[in-house]
Design an enzyme around this catalytic site. Structure first.
Site, PDB file in Angstrom:
ATOM      1  N   GLU A 182       0.830  -1.210   0.000  1.00  0.00           N
ATOM      2  CA  GLU A 182       0.000   0.000   0.000  1.00  0.00           C
ATOM      3  C   GLU A 182       0.864   1.259   0.000  1.00  0.00           C
ATOM      4  OE1 GLU A 182      -2.811  -0.464   3.245  1.00  0.00           O
ATOM      5  OE2 GLU A 182      -4.153  -1.576   1.943  1.00  0.00           O
ATOM      6  N   GLU A 374      -5.541  -8.183  -0.883  1.00  0.00           N
ATOM      7  CA  GLU A 374      -6.172  -7.953   0.420  1.00  0.00           C
ATOM      8  C   GLU A 374      -7.631  -7.606   0.209  1.00  0.00           C
ATOM      9  OE1 GLU A 374      -4.556  -5.267   3.340  1.00  0.00           O
ATOM     10  OE2 GLU A 374      -2.507  -5.753   2.740  1.00  0.00           O
TER      11      GLU A 374
END
Ligand code: BG6
Length: 476
Positions: A182, A374
């Site tokens: 991320e 995710e």
């Protein structure tokens, strides 16, 4: 949905990260990392955001990462459970400070390499492909103290050395790699995202975007090295995903949503396309940011990733006026609350169609294979009188998102695989809680760190096993 929607070689599995699962924070020669300094409780957010400098531990605080779920000692039992579900991929990260405890050494820590060698070999024993993130929210604290972390250009060299060590040490065991988890979270949570803390009065945008430049160069360099070490290696970038919807069709709201999307996609624009997008010129000018780069950086950035991975929990929503007292912060990125969708107990909007929208946007933009690494529902679980956990809410969330993924595949998108987040309960990155659970496997541990750490299969465990066995055809 027919059995053929998911390709035969689709990878099914789950994801965790070293910093939220391993524990053993000072074992095996490991050095202290940023996450080890982030307490549970009222000061957590300020420390994560880099607003409160926390370079020493305090006696009156609890640090959830220090023991986490003790994956370091229990990985064999845990991988066996994942194999029982039929996983063909398992995503985890390497703790940088297990390999280079301080981060600036010239030779790696042999014990750290041995640990991951054993872990990845264990996966291979069950024909599970490891998908490995090099940096998932943990920077060795020595690099933060001595160099200011990613604000310093020297980090590129340290990271490249670390990456090469990993590619060489685990060659033949790992072929799927992610550089930074991320990466866009650096802008939203600078200390947990990139080890950044701020000095009073400095232009924080300047610090963040300079750090971003260093990470982007380091990521491209790592991609180049991975391909040199083994041309079979496949390297991905990783975005905290979820499109922004405009609050209304008012042109100003539509523009605000576009700007917000660009803020996050900027990183992937560079990693997937190989250069700074043209819109950054104006953005940087208006933020008073001027990037210091070195000769050769633009050539390095041309080493683009092989695939684009992303997390998706929720869609987002933006208006021209974001200060109207209607905000939430799903996955730390500020958003307006969308009145058309339900939200989890932690306020994260539940929007399966948003996943299809996000995937279509990403593929239109990058034309590279996608990997959803995710996705999941953080929820409280109760153990019933029979000792079972009937997590139908989790099954329902996952079912709808897997359906959306199938629709996106049907839209023509090449999707390599799916690793549901926190396949075994672990420490929450945002809150430090254990009670915000994502897993198919329950871990007996509470928010204060009490519990036996015993593992129990939830109802969703058996459901996911069936999903994998049918290659996504049986979602009942
Ligand atoms: C992502 C992170 O932001 O979301 C994970 O990559 C994190 O590390 C996950 O755990 C879920 O967020 P949270 O705050 O519920 O743990």
């Amino acid at each position: 949905m027919s059995a053929s929607t998911f390709p035969d070689d689709f990878l099914w599995g789950g994801a965790i990260a070293a910093n939220q699962a391993e524990g053993a924070w000072l074992e095996g020669g490991k050095g202290v990392t940023t996450v080890d300094m982030i307490p549970h409780g009222k000061d957590r957010l300020a420390v994560k955001l880099g607003q409160e400098k926390r370079f020493a531990l305090r006696d009156d605080e609890f640090y959830p990462s220090h023991q986490a779920i003790d994956f370091y000692h229990r990985y064999q039992e845990d991988i066996a459970l994942m194999a029982e579900m039929g996983f063909t991929v398992f995503r985890t990260s390497i703790a940088w400070s297990r390999i280079y405890p301080n981060g600036d050494e010239m030779t790696p820590n042999a014990e750290g390499i041995a640990f991951y060698h054993a872990l990845f070999s264990e996966c291979k024993k069950y024909h599970i492909e490891p998908l490995v993130t090099l940096c998932h929210f943990d920077v060795p604290m020595h690099l933060v103290r001595e160099y200011g972390s990613w604000r310093n250009r020297k980090m590129v060299e340290f990271f490249a050395r670390y990456a090469r060590t990993c590619f060489e040490a685990f060659d033949g065991l790992v072929k799927y790699w992610l550089t930074f988890n991320e990466i866009n979270i650096l802008l939203h949570s600078p200390f947990s995202g990139a080890g950044l803390v701020f000095e009073e009065g400095e232009n924080q945008e300047q610090v963040k975007y300079q750090a971003a430049h260093h990470e982007l160069v380091a990521s491209a360099l790592a991609t180049k090295i991975a391909h040199e070490v083994n041309p079979e290696n496949q390297v991905g970038c990783m975005l905290a995903g979820g499109n922004f919807y405009p609050w209304s069709c008012k042109p100003e709201d539509v523009w605000a949503a576009l700007e917000k999307d660009r803020e996050n996609l900027f990183f992937i624009d560079v990693q997937a396309r190989g250069s700074y997008p043209s819109y950054t010129k104006r953005v940087f000018r208006e933020k008073n940011v001027s990037i210091i780069s070195e000769p050769g950086d633009s050539e390095i950035l041309r080493h683009t990733v092989d695939f684009v991975s992303f997390s998706y929990y929720a869609s987002r929503c933006a208006s021209a006026d974001m200060n109207e007292g209607n905000s939430s912060a799903a996955n730390i990125v500020k958003s307006l609350k969308n009145p058309h969708i339900q939200a989890s107990e932690w306020g994260w909007g539940i929007d399966p169609l948003g996943l299809r929208i996000t995937m279509n946007m990403m593929y239109d933009r990058y034309q590279k294979p996608l990997f959803l690494v995710e996705n999941g529902l953080g929820a409280r679980d109760e153990i019933n009188a029979q000792g079972e956990i009937d997590d139908d809410y989790r099954i329902s969330y996952l079912r709808e998102h897997i359906k959306a993924m199938a629709e996106a595949i049907d839209d023509g998108i090449p999707l390599m695989g799916y690793t549901s987040w926190g396949c075994i309960d672990l420490v929450s990155a945002s809150t430090g809680e254990m009670s915000k659970r994502y897993g198919f496997i329950y871990v007996d541990r509470d928010d204060q760190g009490q519990g036996t750490l015993a593992r129990t299969r939830k109802k969703s465990f058996y459901w996911y096993k069936k999903v994998i066995a049918s290659n996504g055809a049986d979602l009942s």
